[in-house]
Write an enzyme that holds these catalytic residues in place. Structure first.
Site, PDB file in Angstrom:
ATOM      1  N   SER A  72       0.627  -0.631   0.114  1.00 34.08           N
ATOM      2  CA  SER A  72       0.460   0.127   0.397  1.00 34.08           C
ATOM      3  C   SER A  72       0.702   0.840  -0.101  1.00 34.08           C
ATOM      4  O   SER A  72       1.654   1.423   0.084  1.00 34.08           O
ATOM      5  CB  SER A  72      -1.446  -0.265   1.441  1.00 34.08           C
ATOM      6  OG  SER A  72      -1.110   1.350   1.598  1.00 34.08           O
ATOM      7  N   TYR A 121      -2.588   5.403  -3.912  1.00 38.30           N
ATOM      8  CA  TYR A 121      -3.445   5.963  -3.707  1.00 38.30           C
ATOM      9  C   TYR A 121      -3.199   7.131  -4.290  1.00 38.30           C
ATOM     10  O   TYR A 121      -1.723   7.865  -4.066  1.00 38.30           O
ATOM     11  CB  TYR A 121      -3.087   6.711  -2.339  1.00 38.30           C
ATOM     12  CG  TYR A 121      -4.614   5.349  -1.666  1.00 38.30           C
ATOM     13  CD1 TYR A 121      -5.852   4.977  -2.283  1.00 38.30           C
ATOM     14  CD2 TYR A 121      -4.217   4.762  -0.802  1.00 38.30           C
ATOM     15  CE1 TYR A 121      -6.808   3.857  -1.840  1.00 38.30           C
ATOM     16  CE2 TYR A 121      -4.745   3.690   0.812  1.00 38.30           C
ATOM     17  CZ  TYR A 121      -5.867   3.887  -0.812  1.00 38.30           C
ATOM     18  OH  TYR A 121      -6.893   2.875   0.310  1.00 38.30           O
ATOM     19  N   THR A 181      -5.636   2.225  -7.194  1.00 40.83           N
ATOM     20  CA  THR A 181      -7.095   2.342  -6.689  1.00 40.83           C
ATOM     21  C   THR A 181      -8.040   3.762  -7.078  1.00 40.83           C
ATOM     22  O   THR A 181      -7.536   4.600  -6.014  1.00 40.83           O
ATOM     23  CB  THR A 181      -6.818   2.041  -4.369  1.00 40.83           C
ATOM     24  OG1 THR A 181      -6.328   0.932  -4.340  1.00 40.83           O
ATOM     25  CG2 THR A 181      -8.321   1.739  -3.789  1.00 40.83           C
ATOM     26  N   LYS A 190      -7.840  -0.739  -9.537  1.00 38.95           N
ATOM     27  CA  LYS A 190      -8.162  -1.962  -8.558  1.00 38.95           C
ATOM     28  C   LYS A 190     -10.096  -1.745  -7.803  1.00 38.95           C
ATOM     29  O   LYS A 190      -9.664   0.101  -7.567  1.00 38.95           O
ATOM     30  CB  LYS A 190      -7.200  -1.490  -7.327  1.00 38.95           C
ATOM     31  CG  LYS A 190      -8.481  -2.686  -5.798  1.00 38.95           C
ATOM     32  CD  LYS A 190      -6.909  -2.725  -4.596  1.00 38.95           C
ATOM     33  CE  LYS A 190      -7.446  -3.540  -3.897  1.00 38.95           C
ATOM     34  NZ  LYS A 190      -8.020  -2.488  -2.818  1.00 38.95           N
ATOM     35  N   HIS A 212     -13.786  -2.871  -2.269  1.00 39.47           N
ATOM     36  CA  HIS A 212     -12.641  -2.650  -0.788  1.00 39.47           C
ATOM     37  C   HIS A 212     -13.175  -3.119   0.391  1.00 39.47           C
ATOM     38  O   HIS A 212     -12.937  -2.837   1.399  1.00 39.47           O
ATOM     39  CB  HIS A 212     -13.350  -1.264  -0.978  1.00 39.47           C
ATOM     40  CG  HIS A 212     -11.130  -0.187  -0.041  1.00 39.47           C
ATOM     41  ND1 HIS A 212     -10.534   0.284  -0.964  1.00 39.47           N
ATOM     42  CD2 HIS A 212     -10.919   0.228   1.291  1.00 39.47           C
ATOM     43  CE1 HIS A 212      -9.284   0.699  -0.324  1.00 39.47           C
ATOM     44  NE2 HIS A 212      -9.605   0.462   0.828  1.00 39.47           N
TER      45      HIS A 212
HETATM   46  C1  LIG Z   1      -6.712  -2.205   7.392  1.00 35.17           C
HETATM   47  C2  LIG Z   1      -7.403  -2.209   5.860  1.00 35.17           C
HETATM   48  C3  LIG Z   1      -6.882  -1.433   5.155  1.00 35.17           C
HETATM   49  C4  LIG Z   1      -6.546  -1.424   3.608  1.00 35.17           C
HETATM   50  N1  LIG Z   1      -5.753  -0.374   3.493  1.00 35.17           N
HETATM   51  C5  LIG Z   1      -6.053  -0.312   1.456  1.00 35.17           C
HETATM   52  C6  LIG Z   1      -5.449   0.744   0.845  1.00 35.17           C
HETATM   53  O1  LIG Z   1      -4.079   1.512   1.786  1.00 35.17           O
HETATM   54  N2  LIG Z   1      -4.657   0.513  -0.457  1.00 35.17           N
HETATM   55  C7  LIG Z   1      -6.509  -0.698  -1.094  1.00 35.17           C
HETATM   56  O2  LIG Z   1      -5.949  -0.511  -2.722  1.00 35.17           O
HETATM   57  N3  LIG Z   1      -6.905  -0.943  -0.254  1.00 35.17           N
HETATM   58  C8  LIG Z   1      -6.646  -1.018   1.529  1.00 35.17           C
HETATM   59  N4  LIG Z   1      -7.487  -1.360   1.421  1.00 35.17           N
HETATM   60  C9  LIG Z   1      -8.217  -2.802   0.891  1.00 35.17           C
HETATM   61  C10 LIG Z   1      -7.255  -4.395   0.853  1.00 35.17           C
HETATM   62  O3  LIG Z   1      -7.265  -4.455  -0.163  1.00 35.17           O
HETATM   63  C11 LIG Z   1      -8.994  -5.050  -0.323  1.00 35.17           C
HETATM   64  O4  LIG Z   1      -9.581  -4.264  -0.935  1.00 35.17           O
HETATM   65  C12 LIG Z   1      -9.909  -5.462   0.812  1.00 35.17           C
HETATM   66  O5  LIG Z   1      -9.243  -5.560   2.282  1.00 35.17           O
HETATM   67  C13 LIG Z   1     -10.092  -7.282   0.521  1.00 35.17           C
HETATM   68  O6  LIG Z   1     -11.690  -7.366   1.124  1.00 35.17           O
HETATM   69  P1  LIG Z   1     -11.212  -8.540   2.524  1.00 35.17           P
HETATM   70  O7  LIG Z   1     -10.681  -8.149   4.009  1.00 35.17           O
HETATM   71  O8  LIG Z   1     -12.949  -8.552   2.928  1.00 35.17           O
HETATM   72  O9  LIG Z   1     -10.216  -9.811   2.267  1.00 35.17           O
HETATM   73  C14 LIG Z   1      -7.531  -2.117   2.815  1.00 35.17           C
HETATM   74  C15 LIG Z   1      -8.405  -2.893   3.457  1.00 35.17           C
HETATM   75  C16 LIG Z   1      -7.796  -3.047   5.080  1.00 35.17           C
HETATM   76  C17 LIG Z   1      -8.539  -4.207   5.950  1.00 35.17           C
HETATM   77  O1  LIG Z   2      -8.646   1.400   5.449  1.00 35.60           O
HETATM   78  C1  LIG Z   2      -8.770   1.651   4.236  1.00 35.60           C
HETATM   79  O2  LIG Z   2      -9.587   1.090   4.069  1.00 35.60           O
HETATM   80  C2  LIG Z   2      -7.793   2.185   3.553  1.00 35.60           C
HETATM   81  O3  LIG Z   2      -7.657   2.095   2.631  1.00 35.60           O
HETATM   82  C3  LIG Z   2      -6.712   2.887   3.671  1.00 35.60           C
HETATM   83  C4  LIG Z   2      -6.895   4.103   3.332  1.00 35.60           C
HETATM   84  C5  LIG Z   2      -5.974   5.386   3.037  1.00 35.60           C
HETATM   85  C6  LIG Z   2      -5.092   4.911   4.339  1.00 35.60           C
HETATM   86  C7  LIG Z   2      -4.947   3.817   5.069  1.00 35.60           C
HETATM   87  C8  LIG Z   2      -5.584   2.527   4.386  1.00 35.60           C
END
Ligand SMILES: Cc1cc2nc3c(=O)[nH]c(=O)nc-3n(C[C@H](O)[C@H](O)[C@H](O)COP(=O)(O)O)c2cc1C
Ligand SMILES: O=C(O)C(=O)c1ccccc1
Length: 395
Positions: A134, A158, A184, A266, A290
């Site tokens: 990320s 991002y 994303t 994404k 997401h």
């Molecule tokens: C705590 C957390 C942080 C996340 N941070 C990002 C991120 O920084 N960038 C991103 O594209 N998706 C982020 N996601 C989404 C994940 O990439 C992914 O799409 C999602 O967790 C998939 O669903 P699942 O948790 O049910 O497997 C985040 C998800 C969680 C739970």
């Molecule tokens: O929390 C999230 O789902 C996420 O995508 C995110 C966005 C910014 C910083 C860290 C995580």
């Protein structure tokens, strides 16, 4: 995992390793039913961090829809088809992978465990599974790359407001050996997330998730004072420029110009958006909501998958995430037309509960379960899976 062994056999052998450890008293510390990880994480980890990871948008309807969309399908196993030798490997985004799985980009992992992204990345590398870093990681991308050696790594962007910062992040990612770019599209703003709002918990306000920016020369150039002299101002600057809700399809040309590897969008759910991605010359998409963290009440990701695959499955690489918890979920996503899946929360819980070994446990368990599901339902390779392997469950 050494390159000379058959990965599928190794994952199946993990099952016996767990029995043997259990018999000698070295019982597994984490659940082998990966759907139980969240419950264990809720018991053992701090309420702010676990609330952030487990939480979703609004009343949680989309996270629920993700599970329902996968549960609506049932596998119809086939018999007497010689499944002794299996090959789980696939080619995705120019890389040969041992299985159709990668770790999803999850930001701010230091809220789960002090070893954070480098530990998760090492666990992925040890299993040959790509790690998608990320841009909101708690560790600079170069440090994570270093932890991974030669292993396959992809970078999630991002997409910032500032062009110079965008160019700088892309240049650094390329230099650090990240091969594919995941952009994303569903998180220009953080959604209404009641668990975080009620606990007043937002990682950035604890200074987490800014590592790639605070170390970036183009980002630093936009500050009146160095980060260490006025951290609050730096955090504010980060929050303001981190994402840009004004972006449109026309802006993709800029990314193409500044990234010469595969680009994956994404957060695609509508077939028309999938077509636009293909028209724009993108290499792949992730069908994803997401993990239900953005639009409450939106379509379950697996319900969106067949329509998207029909629209563009032959034009670009369709990946899937949101709701994958077990090996049979991977089976279903592939049967519905995805070429590979990303795993999100489960590995974050594994990290929180046991650091790098916890993430390895999650990867090995989900792949062992996938391998066994494949074999026991009459298949020997991911490429054999089609919708014929599934039926709609009776409501
Ligand atoms: C705590 C957390 C942080 C996340 N941070 C990002 C991120 O920084 N960038 C991103 O594209 N998706 C982020 N996601 C989404 C994940 O990439 C992914 O799409 C999602 O967790 C998939 O669903 P699942 O948790 O049910 O497997 C985040 C998800 C969680 C739970
Ligand atoms: O929390 C999230 O789902 C996420 O995508 C995110 C966005 C910014 C910083 C860290 C995580």
């Amino acid at each position: 995992m050494s390159g000379s062994t058959d990965p599928a056999r190794e994952w199946a052998a993990f099952q016996y390793e767990i029995y043997l450890n259990g018999m000698t008293g070295a019982v597994p510390r984490l659940p082998t039913d990966l759907t139980r990880l969240e419950e264990v994480a809720e018991q053992r980890l701090g309420p702010g961090p676990v609330g952030y990871v487990a939480g979703s948008a609004g009343s949680g309807r989309t996270a629920e829809a993700n599970r329902k969309a996968l549960d609506r399908w049932q596998i119809v196993p086939r018999m007497l088809r010689d499944v002794q030798r299996r090959d789980l490997s696939v080619e995705l985004l120019g890389a040969r992978l041992p299985a159709p799985l990668a770790l999803a980009p999850v930001g701010v992992l230091s809220i789960m465990h002090p070893d954070a992204e480098p530990a998760a990345a090492r666990a992925a590398a040890a299993q040959g599974v790509p790690f998608v870093l990320s841009s909101a990681s708690s560790t600079p991308m170069e440090e994570v790359a270093e932890a991974m050696g030669e292993a396959e790594r992809w970078f999630q962007l991002y997409w910032p407001k500032d062009r110079e910062v965008t160019k700088s992040l892309l240049g650094r990612a390329k230099a650090a050996g990240y091969t594919a770019l995941f952009v994303t599209l569903d998180t220009w703003l953080l959604a209404w997330r009641p668990r975080d709002l009620d606990q007043a918990y937002l990682p950035f306000l604890h200074g987490v998730g800014t590592a790639n920016y605070f170390t970036d020369p183009a980002f630093q150039a936009g500050l009146a004072k160095p980060v260490h002299e006025d951290r609050d101002a730096a955090v504010l600057h980060f929050v303001r420029m981190f994402a840009d809700p004004a972006k449109t399809w026309d802006d993709l040309a800029f990314l193409r110009e500044h990234w010469d590897g595969p680009i994956v969008l994404k957060g695609i759910l509508h077939p028309d958006d999938a077509r636009r991605a293909a028209d724009a010359g993108m290499d792949g998409i992730v069908v994803s909501n997401h993990g239900g963290r953005q639009v409450n009440g939106s379509i379950g990701a697996a319900d969106a998958l067949p329509g998207v695959v029909r629209a563009v499955g032959d034009r670009l690489t369709v990946l899937f995430d949101s709701g994958i918890r077990t090996g049979d979920d991977i089976f279903k996503a592939l049967a519905l037309g995805a070429r590979g899946v990303l795993l999100g929360r489960p590995y974050a819980y594994g990290l929180g509960l046991d650091g790098q070994p916890g993430v390895e446990h999650v990867i090995r368990s989900v792949l062992a379960e996938f391998d066994l599901t494949l074999a026991l339902s009459g298949h020997t390779a991911p490429g054999q899976l089609t919708p014929d392997a599934l039926t709609r469950a009776n409501a």
